[in-house]
Design an enzyme around this catalytic site. Structure first.
Site, PDB file in Angstrom:
ATOM      1  N   LYS A 137      16.348  -9.924   8.565  1.00  0.00           N
ATOM      2  CA  LYS A 137      16.687  -9.961   6.973  1.00  0.00           C
ATOM      3  C   LYS A 137      17.733 -10.922   6.778  1.00  0.00           C
ATOM      4  CE  LYS A 137      13.765  -6.599   5.777  1.00  0.00           C
ATOM      5  NZ  LYS A 137      12.607  -6.949   5.110  1.00  0.00           N
ATOM      6  N   ILE A 142      17.459   3.677   0.129  1.00  0.00           N
ATOM      7  CA  ILE A 142      16.474   3.975  -0.964  1.00  0.00           C
ATOM      8  C   ILE A 142      15.482   5.096  -0.376  1.00  0.00           C
ATOM      9  CG2 ILE A 142      14.494   3.113  -2.222  1.00  0.00           C
ATOM     10  CD1 ILE A 142      17.283   1.630  -2.780  1.00  0.00           C
ATOM     11  N   SER A 151      17.591  -6.840   2.941  1.00  0.00           N
ATOM     12  CA  SER A 151      18.205  -5.771   3.210  1.00  0.00           C
ATOM     13  C   SER A 151      19.754  -5.609   3.015  1.00  0.00           C
ATOM     14  CB  SER A 151      17.719  -5.084   4.261  1.00  0.00           C
ATOM     15  OG  SER A 151      18.320  -3.967   4.906  1.00  0.00           O
ATOM     16  N   SER A 178       0.674  -0.994  -0.205  1.00  0.00           N
ATOM     17  CA  SER A 178      -0.020  -0.010  -0.122  1.00  0.00           C
ATOM     18  C   SER A 178       0.839   1.124   0.124  1.00  0.00           C
ATOM     19  CB  SER A 178      -0.865  -0.083   1.129  1.00  0.00           C
ATOM     20  OG  SER A 178      -0.545   0.274   2.335  1.00  0.00           O
ATOM     21  N   ASN A 182       7.416  -8.569   0.753  1.00  0.00           N
ATOM     22  CA  ASN A 182       8.079  -7.336   0.614  1.00  0.00           C
ATOM     23  C   ASN A 182       7.343  -6.793   2.440  1.00  0.00           C
ATOM     24  OD1 ASN A 182       8.713  -4.374  -0.022  1.00  0.00           O
ATOM     25  ND2 ASN A 182       6.608  -4.235   0.586  1.00  0.00           N
ATOM     26  N   TYR A 226      16.013  -5.935  13.234  1.00  0.00           N
ATOM     27  CA  TYR A 226      15.907  -5.703  11.666  1.00  0.00           C
ATOM     28  C   TYR A 226      17.000  -6.474  10.950  1.00  0.00           C
ATOM     29  CZ  TYR A 226      14.769  -3.570   7.316  1.00  0.00           C
ATOM     30  OH  TYR A 226      14.560  -3.404   6.013  1.00  0.00           O
TER      31      TYR A 226
END
Length: 248
Positions: free
Chosen positions: A160, A189, A143, A16, A91, A156
Site C-alpha cells: 500500500k 472500515i 490504506s 464482487s 481496488n 500489506y
C-alpha cells in the site's frame, strides 16, 4: 450537488464484495455504466445479477489482475463494447498477515503481486485509451497502514505504501494530458472481515479514532466518487485518508 456519471464507463477491480462492491454500487447510483471485475467468478456473477436486478447499468468481466493477458482482455473488451474508459478504480487486494520472521515468501509475493503489480498492469493498459481521449481519472485504493505501517502486516503495508509512490509518479506523468490520479486510504472500515475480529481488538482500534466510530464502506465509496468526478478536476497526486482522524 448530485454527481452524475451518465454516459461514463467505470471499471472497478475486486468489485464482487466488500468495499469494491460498494464503490461499484455508488457509481451505479450516479448513473455510470459499471464494469464489475473480480478473480472469483461465482461471486462476480452473483454481484452482476444483483446489480441487474436493481436496474444498474453494468457488465461483468472476470479478471485476475496479476495476469497481463487477463488485464488486456478487460481493458480492450471494455473499450470495444462501450467506446470509452472514463474511470479506473484499482481496488483489488488481498492480505496474508503474519510476523516477518515467520512470513513465507509466498505470502510476501502474493500480496505485492496482487496489490501493487495488479494496479501497475491495469493502469498501464488503461492509460493508452486515456491518452487518446486526453481525459480520464484513476483512483487507487491504498490504506492508512501504507502510511503508518502495522505490526504483522509488513507485506500489506509495503504494497500500500508502494501504491502511493506509484500513483504520485503516474500522476506527474499523466497530468499534462488532463488525467488525474489519486488515492483513497481507508482506516478501520466495517466489513465482513473486520466484523470477525475479537471485541478487545476492535476496542483497541476505536481508542485511536478521534471520531470514536468505525467507518462504513459508503464512506470510502463517496470519497472515490468525488475524486473521480469533475468536482475534483484540480486534484491529482493526493492521498485522501478516510479514517475518522486516526492518522493526521
Amino acid at each position: 450537488m448530485r454527481i452524475d456519471f451518465s454516459d461514463k464507463n467505470v471499471i472497478v477491480t475486486g468489485s464482487s464484495q466488500g468495499i469494491g462492491k460498494q464503490i461499484a454500487k455508488t457509481f451505479g447510483n450516479s448513473n455510470a455504466h459499471v464494469i464489475l471485475t473480480d478473480i472469483v467468478e461465482d461471486k462476480l456473477e452473483q454481484t452482476h445479477q444483483e446489480f441487474l436486478d436493481q436496474d444498474y447499468s453494468c457488465s461483468a468481466i472476470p479478471c485476475n489482475v496479476t495476469d497481463k493477458d487477463d488485464v488486456q482482455n478487460l481493458i480492450k473488451t471494455t473499450y470495444k463494447e462501450h467506446g470509452s474508459i472514463d474511470v479506473l478504480i484499482n481496488n483489488a487486494g488481498i492480505t496474508r498477515d503474519g510476523l516477518l520472521m515467520r512470513m513465507k515468501e509466498e505470502a510476501w509475493d502474493s500480496v505485492l503481486e496482487t496489490n501493487l503489480k495488479g494496479a501497475f498492469l491495469t493502469t498501464r493498459a488503461a492509460i493508452r485509451y486515456f491518452l487518446k481521449q486526453r481525459s480520464g481519472s484513476i483512483v487507487n485504493i491504498s490504506s492508512v497502514v501504507g502510511i503508518t505501517g502495522n505490526a504483522g502486516q509488513s507485506n500489506y503495508s509495503a504494497s500500500k505504501a508502494g501504491l502511493i509512490g506509484f500513483s504520485k509518479s503516474v500522476a506527474q506523468e499523466l497530468a499534462p494530458r488532463n488525467i488525474n490520479v489519486n488515492l483513497v486510504a481507508p482506516g478501520f472500515i466495517k466489513t465482513k472481515m473486520t466484523e470477525e475480529l475479537p471485541e478487545d481488538i476492535k476496542e483497541k482500534y476505536l481508542d485511536n479514532i478521534p471520531l470514536k466510530y468505525f467507518g462504513d464502506p459508503e464512506d470510502v465509496a463517496n470519497a472515490v466518487l468525488f475524486l473521480a468526478s469533475p468536482l475534483a478536476r484540480y486534484i491529482t497526486g493526493q492521498v485522501i485518508k478516510v479514517d475518522g482522524g486516526m492518522v493526521m
